[in-house]
Design a protein around this motif. Sequence first.
Motif, PDB file in Angstrom:
ATOM      1  N   MET A  58       1.030  -1.054  -0.205  1.00  0.00           N
ATOM      2  CA  MET A  58       0.061  -0.257  -0.125  1.00  0.00           C
ATOM      3  C   MET A  58       0.997   1.182  -0.085  1.00  0.00           C
ATOM      4  SD  MET A  58      -3.081  -1.264   2.862  1.00  0.00           S
ATOM      5  CE  MET A  58      -3.785  -0.657   3.290  1.00  0.00           C
ATOM      6  N   ARG A  59       2.012   1.029   0.350  1.00  0.00           N
ATOM      7  CA  ARG A  59       2.926   2.307   0.670  1.00  0.00           C
ATOM      8  C   ARG A  59       3.447   2.684  -0.320  1.00  0.00           C
ATOM      9  NH1 ARG A  59       5.829   0.786   4.767  1.00  0.00           N
ATOM     10  NH2 ARG A  59       4.813   1.519   6.417  1.00  0.00           N
ATOM     11  N   GLU A  60       3.495   1.687  -1.904  1.00  0.00           N
ATOM     12  CA  GLU A  60       4.786   1.599  -2.612  1.00  0.00           C
ATOM     13  C   GLU A  60       3.444   1.981  -4.106  1.00  0.00           C
ATOM     14  OE1 GLU A  60       7.732   1.892  -3.406  1.00  0.00           O
ATOM     15  OE2 GLU A  60       7.937   1.781  -1.663  1.00  0.00           O
ATOM     16  N   SER A  61       1.264   1.878  -3.520  1.00  0.00           N
ATOM     17  CA  SER A  61       1.032   1.933  -4.326  1.00  0.00           C
ATOM     18  C   SER A  61       0.521   3.294  -4.487  1.00  0.00           C
ATOM     19  CB  SER A  61      -0.614   1.317  -4.080  1.00  0.00           C
ATOM     20  OG  SER A  61      -0.971   2.048  -4.435  1.00  0.00           O
ATOM     21  N   GLU A  62       0.172   3.806  -6.343  1.00  0.00           N
ATOM     22  CA  GLU A  62      -0.420   5.362  -6.376  1.00  0.00           C
ATOM     23  C   GLU A  62      -1.237   5.564  -5.748  1.00  0.00           C
ATOM     24  OE1 GLU A  62       0.743   6.270 -10.643  1.00  0.00           O
ATOM     25  OE2 GLU A  62       2.865   5.193 -10.728  1.00  0.00           O
ATOM     26  N   ALA A  63      -2.278   4.848  -5.750  1.00  0.00           N
ATOM     27  CA  ALA A  63      -3.232   4.914  -4.839  1.00  0.00           C
ATOM     28  C   ALA A  63      -2.578   5.711  -2.973  1.00  0.00           C
ATOM     29  CB  ALA A  63      -4.247   4.225  -5.063  1.00  0.00           C
ATOM     30  N   VAL A  64      -3.482   6.429  -3.139  1.00  0.00           N
ATOM     31  CA  VAL A  64      -3.784   7.071  -1.620  1.00  0.00           C
ATOM     32  C   VAL A  64      -4.666   6.163  -1.132  1.00  0.00           C
ATOM     33  CG1 VAL A  64      -4.724   9.231  -0.046  1.00  0.00           C
ATOM     34  CG2 VAL A  64      -3.383   9.584  -2.363  1.00  0.00           C
ATOM     35  N   HIS A  65      -3.952   6.069   0.355  1.00  0.00           N
ATOM     36  CA  HIS A  65      -4.778   4.310   1.531  1.00  0.00           C
ATOM     37  C   HIS A  65      -5.017   5.301   2.460  1.00  0.00           C
ATOM     38  CE1 HIS A  65      -4.915   1.098  -1.669  1.00  0.00           C
ATOM     39  NE2 HIS A  65      -3.473   1.618  -1.684  1.00  0.00           N
ATOM     40  N   LEU A  66      -6.016   5.691   2.976  1.00  0.00           N
ATOM     41  CA  LEU A  66      -6.016   5.883   4.575  1.00  0.00           C
ATOM     42  C   LEU A  66      -6.288   4.391   5.605  1.00  0.00           C
ATOM     43  CD1 LEU A  66      -8.562   8.817   3.866  1.00  0.00           C
ATOM     44  CD2 LEU A  66      -6.046   9.418   4.003  1.00  0.00           C
ATOM     45  N   VAL A  67      -5.398   5.020   6.488  1.00  0.00           N
ATOM     46  CA  VAL A  67      -5.085   3.169   7.717  1.00  0.00           C
ATOM     47  C   VAL A  67      -5.454   4.177   8.791  1.00  0.00           C
ATOM     48  CG1 VAL A  67      -4.002   1.287   8.527  1.00  0.00           C
ATOM     49  CG2 VAL A  67      -3.784   2.430   5.875  1.00  0.00           C
ATOM     50  N   LYS A  68      -6.149   3.305   9.108  1.00  0.00           N
ATOM     51  CA  LYS A  68      -6.615   4.285  10.823  1.00  0.00           C
ATOM     52  C   LYS A  68      -5.797   2.998  11.459  1.00  0.00           C
ATOM     53  CE  LYS A  68      -9.535   2.918  14.788  1.00  0.00           C
ATOM     54  NZ  LYS A  68     -10.869   2.527  15.417  1.00  0.00           N
ATOM     55  N   THR A  69      -5.165   4.045  12.530  1.00  0.00           N
ATOM     56  CA  THR A  69      -4.412   2.736  13.818  1.00  0.00           C
ATOM     57  C   THR A  69      -4.908   3.787  15.314  1.00  0.00           C
ATOM     58  OG1 THR A  69      -1.823   2.229  14.675  1.00  0.00           O
ATOM     59  CG2 THR A  69      -2.114   4.330  13.922  1.00  0.00           C
ATOM     60  N   HIS A  70      -4.662   2.854  16.600  1.00  0.00           N
ATOM     61  CA  HIS A  70      -4.541   3.635  17.367  1.00  0.00           C
ATOM     62  C   HIS A  70      -3.572   3.062  18.253  1.00  0.00           C
ATOM     63  CE1 HIS A  70      -8.650   5.281  18.103  1.00  0.00           C
ATOM     64  NE2 HIS A  70      -9.213   4.185  18.145  1.00  0.00           N
ATOM     65  N   ARG A  71      -2.185   2.359  17.518  1.00  0.00           N
ATOM     66  CA  ARG A  71      -0.798   2.366  18.595  1.00  0.00           C
ATOM     67  C   ARG A  71       0.527   2.928  18.454  1.00  0.00           C
ATOM     68  NH1 ARG A  71      -0.392  -3.336  14.362  1.00  0.00           N
ATOM     69  NH2 ARG A  71      -2.237  -4.761  15.172  1.00  0.00           N
ATOM     70  N   GLN A  72       1.006   3.106  19.401  1.00  0.00           N
ATOM     71  CA  GLN A  72       1.882   4.369  19.099  1.00  0.00           C
ATOM     72  C   GLN A  72       2.718   4.073  17.626  1.00  0.00           C
ATOM     73  OE1 GLN A  72       4.039   3.994  23.083  1.00  0.00           O
ATOM     74  NE2 GLN A  72       2.819   1.754  23.517  1.00  0.00           N
ATOM     75  N   ARG A  73       3.185   5.142  17.063  1.00  0.00           N
ATOM     76  CA  ARG A  73       4.486   4.930  16.105  1.00  0.00           C
ATOM     77  C   ARG A  73       5.329   4.256  16.420  1.00  0.00           C
ATOM     78  NH1 ARG A  73       8.702   8.169  13.496  1.00  0.00           N
ATOM     79  NH2 ARG A  73       8.646   9.420  15.555  1.00  0.00           N
TER      80      ARG A  73
END
Length: 233
Positions: A58-73
């Motif tokens: 997903m990171r390498e894709s040209e499309a925009v992917h929104l990903v929810k997280t509650h985790r620490q970075r």
Amino acid sequence: MIVWVSSFPRSGNTFLRIALNRLYGVRTSVVYDVDGVAERLGADLVGFTERPAAIDAMRESEAVHLVKTHRQRDDQVDELDKAICLVRDGRDALVSWARLASEEDSTRFASELSAMIARRDKVGTGSWGRNVLSWLRPPAPHRVVLRYEELAREPRAAIEQVMATLVPQLRPLADARIPSFTELQQSDDRFFRKGLIGAHRDELPDELHHLFWAQPDNVAAMQLLGYGTKTDD
């Protein structure tokens, strides 16, 4: 491209996802195997979609992917990944999370809240202060802070400003409309409980207020965000 939609639990993440879907027609996946919020409220209301591929793909894709997280970075987040860092006064977020966790048995509220304040996990959600600091330190222009107060008061303006910074190629839909909090309460008034700013003043017991301020990470995060000090209440 990945854009993380990050926050500590009960900081407005679900409302943000709903608004992003309504404003831009984009859906969010989650970093977790299951999206419990989408299961509870409905995928269409939340704007949920399954992850189409692994995070790296997903990171390498040209499309925009929104990903929810509650985790620490953590290591799953690349240093150059873009992120919407949604923040809320830790006391309000913790009170709201504890209320949700004890919705079937309100007598558990204080014990749930105490455990949430005192947690020390170095992975996963962690404490409020540690979670916030992991996303905001060191500061980076591609990790943009969105305050809960701004989201609650002027959601469209707040979101459009953030999106214009992170993904200017996305444009708001001409006929977009964000549901009000009152409308969302009609779908589930225990999940969309109050949404108030400063609700902790009536709900956070004194001894747990002291416990909150006894955590160094909470103090550092509150000062960084300008939410005041213990003596301000």
